[in-house]
Design an enzyme around this catalytic site. Structure first.
Site, PDB file in Angstrom:
ATOM      1  N   TYR A  69    -101.769  63.604 -27.395  1.00  0.00           N
ATOM      2  CA  TYR A  69    -102.868  63.177 -28.252  1.00  0.00           C
ATOM      3  C   TYR A  69    -102.331  62.059 -29.139  1.00  0.00           C
ATOM      4  O   TYR A  69    -101.517  62.293 -30.028  1.00  0.00           O
ATOM      5  CB  TYR A  69    -103.391  64.341 -29.100  1.00  0.00           C
ATOM      6  CG  TYR A  69    -104.326  65.248 -28.330  1.00  0.00           C
ATOM      7  CD1 TYR A  69    -105.697  65.234 -28.586  1.00  0.00           C
ATOM      8  CD2 TYR A  69    -103.852  66.092 -27.346  1.00  0.00           C
ATOM      9  CE1 TYR A  69    -106.562  66.054 -27.875  1.00  0.00           C
ATOM     10  CE2 TYR A  69    -104.707  66.912 -26.626  1.00  0.00           C
ATOM     11  CZ  TYR A  69    -106.060  66.889 -26.898  1.00  0.00           C
ATOM     12  OH  TYR A  69    -106.912  67.694 -26.190  1.00  0.00           O
TER      13      TYR A  69
ATOM     14  N   HIS B  73    -118.748  70.029 -23.286  1.00  0.00           N
ATOM     15  CA  HIS B  73    -117.360  69.719 -22.930  1.00  0.00           C
ATOM     16  C   HIS B  73    -116.571  70.976 -22.589  1.00  0.00           C
ATOM     17  O   HIS B  73    -116.481  71.911 -23.387  1.00  0.00           O
ATOM     18  CB  HIS B  73    -116.674  69.002 -24.097  1.00  0.00           C
ATOM     19  CG  HIS B  73    -115.236  68.647 -23.827  1.00  0.00           C
ATOM     20  ND1 HIS B  73    -114.853  67.763 -22.848  1.00  0.00           N
ATOM     21  CD2 HIS B  73    -114.083  69.075 -24.409  1.00  0.00           C
ATOM     22  CE1 HIS B  73    -113.530  67.638 -22.843  1.00  0.00           C
ATOM     23  NE2 HIS B  73    -113.048  68.436 -23.778  1.00  0.00           N
TER      24      HIS B  73
END
Length: 615
Positions: free
Chosen positions: A207, A389
């Site tokens: 990330y 999602h």
């Protein structure tokens, strides 16, 4: 001429004109070379397609259960000697599709020039033909093919020779708003892009967070459109992008705030929790706001952005670089409503557990009315779009909506979810969310080819269960969700007590007789004998067990981290899709009626003869 073919003389009896551009609400380019264009529109009963393909041979469009050819419903059309032909076919395997005994497609118009073939045709969404696939409001795996030659009169369509592909499409979603502005001078563009990031090779999941400052705004502006710009070739590398908005009063450069440790970037800007501005994932579309809604920047939530980019590097390659990001369109011409983004779903923790070998396992996440009562105004908020999602194991998502003890229509749902096609869905009609309402996000997963437990987590092979709701007016609520109540979860595995030794590591301390006493709770879960019966029992256990509420914004909410038992509601009784049953019943009645009539025709003369003979 086969009776199963549809022959139409050019220019005769056409219901639609190729010049009618405004009838189409959706469009897609299905191949990377831009040779196969598809447009369509639909109503409650029918869908109309138009294909424009760079070929003078046949064009094929189909609907597949999984993206392959087997068991696909296919329509094939071509133009030859001034006439068009259209055939309804079905592929039983990896072979030439066979003609369907029922031809359910209607050909409306066609055109062929020196390079392209265009055909417009329509069909009922539900034909009641066993060899037609129903077209539903789910993600449809569309297959396509074309050939340089028309089908052979004796052998049928020739092999496509690699001119084929598959695309996922939400065929029956409402169309996206069309961005409109009075003058180009009213709209400014800001690009938040990573700058040739060298993706780390020491982990399959990174990330990467970067900070950006929109040019200083003296007053509030509205974001009206955002689009992801992914570096060509990195479509598989960039898994998803989340954009957060922060308030930071300094004037210093933020260029140095970029790296794989997002906490460092957030802490440097004192940006916790930050406000969601955009969520985009692989296969996603642009976000366009309705013409009366804008996402505010330059207001109390600030004009500093943190972009979190999830890189998926499963092969730990060291030669991956990326310059991707989000292009933002914003304007000083304010719209009627300030919009916001609210995350609904399960907290990303290993206590979200999915057993191996499951054909379908549902995870349930709750947005409690206790949270909504604190955060929502008395007349609620209006939800106009949804972004669902999950990760690779996700097969279905349903955002269930409850009010006054009863279940309403789901806010958003997709019973055939595709990880590689994560789209923002615009709602029609919009949905009102009131303070006393409750939401339950139900995510279905398939792990029949996995041998280990799947946990909630950040990696692509971990799982998530989320719905990002776009709504107005903006309120101070970023996250309304839940996390498992650890003691109830552990009880399924015979664990009575435990202790935490790290952020998520759990060591079993009672009973001492437990096989995994003084060992990790997750080891016990992994070693459990996951039969289909145990999988179903565990799903039922997690559906009924207590959970801790997540209710997060800039302010503290009393509901946050409180324990709640899942409330009981009267479930929604969805109308059965019985159109085909009615048709079958009608045919059966007609058959019976005809049989009765035939019997009487033969019965009456027989009786008459018998009587005459007996006189």
């Amino acid at each position: 001429m086969s009776p199963l073919q549809v022959f139409v003389i050019f220019g005769v009896g056409l219901a639609l004109s190729l010049a009618e551009e405004n009838v189409f609400t959706h469009n897609a380019v299905l191949d990377a070379q831009g040779k196969f264009h598809l447009r369509w529109f639909f109503d409650k009963e029918r869908v109309t397609f138009e294909t424009t393909v760079e070929t003078r041979g046949y064009v094929a469009l189909g609907f597949s259960p999984n993206g392959g050819m087997a068991n696909s419903d296919i329509v094939i059309g071509w133009v030859e000697d001034g006439r068009a032909e259209l055939e309804d076919r079905f592929a039983h395997g990896e072979s030439q599709p066979v003609l369907d005994s029922r031809q359910d497609w209607t050909l409306h118009e066609w055109q062929e020039n020196g390079t392209h073939t265009t055909m417009r045709f329509s069909r009922k969404l539900q034909t009641c033909d066993a060899f037609d696939r129903n077209i539903k409001k789910v993600t449809t795996r569309v297959i396509w093919a074309y050939h340089a030659e028309d089908p052979d009169p004796h052998r049928g369509p020739l092999y496509h020779e690699g001119r084929r592909g598959t695309s996922s499409l939400n065929l029956l979603d409402p169309p996206a708003p069309t961005p409109e502005w009075d003058s180009p001078d009213d709209v400014m563009v800001f690009e938040a892009f990573t700058q040739n990031v060298h993706v780390p090779s020491d982990s399959d999941t990174t990330y990467w967070c970067s900070a950006y400052r929109i040019p200083r705004l003296e007053r509030k502006h509205h974001v009206i459109k955002m689009e992801a710009v992914i570096q060509p070739g990195n479509e598989k590398l960039v898994h998803h992008i989340v954009l957060f908005q922060c308030k930071h009063d300094g004037n210093e450069s933020l260029a140095h705030l970029s790296g794989p440790r997002c906490n460092v970037v957030r802490n440097a800007l004192d940006c916790r929790p930050g406000r969601f501005l955009l969520a985009w994932a692989t296969g996603g579309n642009d976000l366009s706001l309705p013409d009366d809604v804008g996402l505010p920047v330059g207001d109390d939530d600030g004009d500093v952005l943190i972009m979190s980019t999830h890189y998926d590097n499963p092969h730990l390659r060291d030669d991956l670089y990326d310059t991707s990001g989000i292009r933002i369109y914003y304007t000083p011409v304010l719209r009627t409503h300030d919009g916001g983004v609210m995350q609904i779903g399960a907290q990303v923790r290993p206590t979200m557990m999915i057993p191996p070998g499951a054909e379908r396992f549902n995870v349930y996440a709750h947005c409690s009315s206790f949270c909504l009562k604190e955060a929502l105004p008395e007349d609620g908020v209006t939800v106009f779009a949804s972004f669902l999602h999950t990760h690779l194991a996700g097969r279905s998502i349903r955002d269930r909506h409850f009010r006054n003890g009863k279940e309403l229509e789901p806010i958003s749902s997709n019973d055939d979810y595709d990880f590689n096609y994560q789209q923002t869905t615009y709602l029609k009609p919009y949905v009102k969310l009131l303070p006393d309402d409750t939401l339950m996000l139900e995510c279905g997963y398939e792990t029949k080819n996995r041998h280990n437990m799947t946990y909630g987590g950040l990696g692509t092979w971990d799982e998530m269960c989320m719905d990002f709701l776009l709504y107005y007016p903006k309120i101070d609520l970023n996250d309304c969700g839940s996390k498992a109540y650890d003691y109830d979860l552990a009880s399924f595995f015979g664990v009575q007590n435990f202790t935490y030794t790290g952020r998520y590591d759990v060591i079993i301390t009672q009973p001492e007789s437990h096989t995994f006493f003084n060992k990790s709770f997750f080891e016990a879960a992994h070693a459990h004998r996951w039969t289909q019966e145990e999988i179903l029992a565990f799903e039922d256990h997690t559906r009924r067990m207590k959970y801790r509420m997540a209710c997060e914004g800039r302010h503290d909410y009393q509901a946050d981290d409180q324990t709640e038992v899942p409330p009981t509601f009267q479930p929604l009784i969805e109308p059965s899709d019985d159109a085909c049953e009615e048709e079958a019943s009608s045919r059966a009645s007609l058959h019976t009626s005809q049989a009765t009539t035939v019997s009487l025709v033969f019965l009456v003369p027989t009786v008459v003869v018998w009587k005459l003979a007996s006189v």
